[in-house]
Write an enzyme that holds these catalytic residues in place. Structure first.
Site, PDB file in Angstrom:
ATOM      1  CG  HIS A  13      68.981  45.421  82.495  1.00  0.00           C
ATOM      2  ND1 HIS A  13      69.431  45.024  81.264  1.00  0.00           N
ATOM      3  CD2 HIS A  13      69.720  44.725  83.402  1.00  0.00           C
ATOM      4  CE1 HIS A  13      70.383  44.117  81.409  1.00  0.00           C
ATOM      5  NE2 HIS A  13      70.572  43.921  82.705  1.00  0.00           N
TER       6      HIS A  13
ATOM      7  CD  GLN B 211      73.500  41.705  83.672  1.00  0.00           C
ATOM      8  OE1 GLN B 211      72.665  42.612  83.670  1.00  0.00           O
ATOM      9  NE2 GLN B 211      73.893  41.106  84.779  1.00  0.00           N
TER      10      GLN B 211
ATOM     11  CB  CYS C 102      69.015  46.877  76.740  1.00  0.00           C
ATOM     12  SG  CYS C 102      67.780  45.640  76.323  1.00  0.00           S
ATOM     13  CD  GLU C 103      70.883  42.181  71.262  1.00  0.00           C
ATOM     14  OE1 GLU C 103      70.304  41.142  70.951  1.00  0.00           O
ATOM     15  OE2 GLU C 103      72.098  42.375  71.059  1.00  0.00           O
ATOM     16  CG  HIS C 104      65.937  42.937  73.805  1.00  0.00           C
ATOM     17  ND1 HIS C 104      66.301  42.249  74.938  1.00  0.00           N
ATOM     18  CD2 HIS C 104      66.223  42.126  72.768  1.00  0.00           C
ATOM     19  CE1 HIS C 104      66.774  41.062  74.593  1.00  0.00           C
ATOM     20  NE2 HIS C 104      66.746  40.966  73.287  1.00  0.00           N
ATOM     21  CG  HIS C 105      63.159  47.896  75.280  1.00  0.00           C
ATOM     22  ND1 HIS C 105      63.349  46.734  76.006  1.00  0.00           N
ATOM     23  CD2 HIS C 105      61.891  47.835  74.798  1.00  0.00           C
ATOM     24  CE1 HIS C 105      62.253  46.019  75.978  1.00  0.00           C
ATOM     25  NE2 HIS C 105      61.349  46.649  75.260  1.00  0.00           N
TER      26      HIS C 105
ATOM     27  CB  CYS D 196      64.637  48.145  79.077  1.00  0.00           C
ATOM     28  SG  CYS D 196      65.609  46.718  79.564  1.00  0.00           S
TER      29      CYS D 196
END
Length: 187
Positions: A145, A117, A76-79, A147
């Site tokens: 996920h 995703q 996941c590019e956010h976390h 995260c």
């Protein structure tokens, strides 16, 4: 990929969380993480996409082809935590077909980069439409996920399902329903 920058960054993170970067169990961690990132983010390599989804010469088919339960992992590019799941990929050729492993390779290509995703699902469907030129394609991805499981809301076991529907799968309800029923079948 700049592995030296990755090593420096990991060392800073270790220092930032209060770890001793000279401790025996930690001292080689920056190098191990750099090696791992080179592998799990290999989908960022220039030109890798051009070798995916090449048609098989002299072969054709005009009915649904489905590969289901293809395991994958992404980050996941956010976390920068993994999301792990299964993909189901179907297409109805306009003639040309691709090797079955080519669909899994395309999934891997897009999964091996910082990702969300929703984008992964769309990128895969769009590449199939562009390269294979089928009557339609449908991609369904079901993933957990980390995260959401190990931090923040802490809901382990919750899954996210995304789909991308193109061509005949979008315009013909019975074709879409056939694909979904085949995914549900357990042999």
């Amino acid at each position: 990929m700049d592995k030296e920058k990755i090593k420096s960054g990991v060392k800073l993170i270790l220092e930032g969380i209060g770890e001793d970067t000279k401790r025996p169990g930690i001292k080689d961690t920056p190098e191990r993480v750099a090696d791992m990132y080179e592998e799990i983010f290999s989908g960022l390599a220039d030109g890798a996409e051009k070798n995916i989804l090449k048609p098989i010469a002299g072969e054709s088919h005009d009915e649904m082809i489905l590969i289901k339960d293809i395991p994958f992992y992404s980050v996941c590019e956010h976390h920068f935590l993994p999301f792990i799941g299964k993909a189901h990929i179907a297409y109805i050729p306009s003639g040309d077909i691709v090797g079955l492993s080519e669909l899994a390779k395309a999934l891997e290509h897009f999964a091996k980069r910082p990702q969300v995703q929703e984008r992964l699902t769309t990128q895969l469907a769009d590449l199939i439409m562009k390269r294979v030129k089928p009557k339609g394609t449908m991609v369904v991805i079901d993933a957990e996920h980390l995260c959401m499981s190990m931090r923040g809301i802490k809901k382990p076991g919750s899954r996210t399902v995304t789909s991308a529907v193109r061509g005949i799968f979008r315009t013909k309800t019975n074709t879409r329903e056939e694909m979904l029923s085949l995914i549900k079948k357990n042999d």
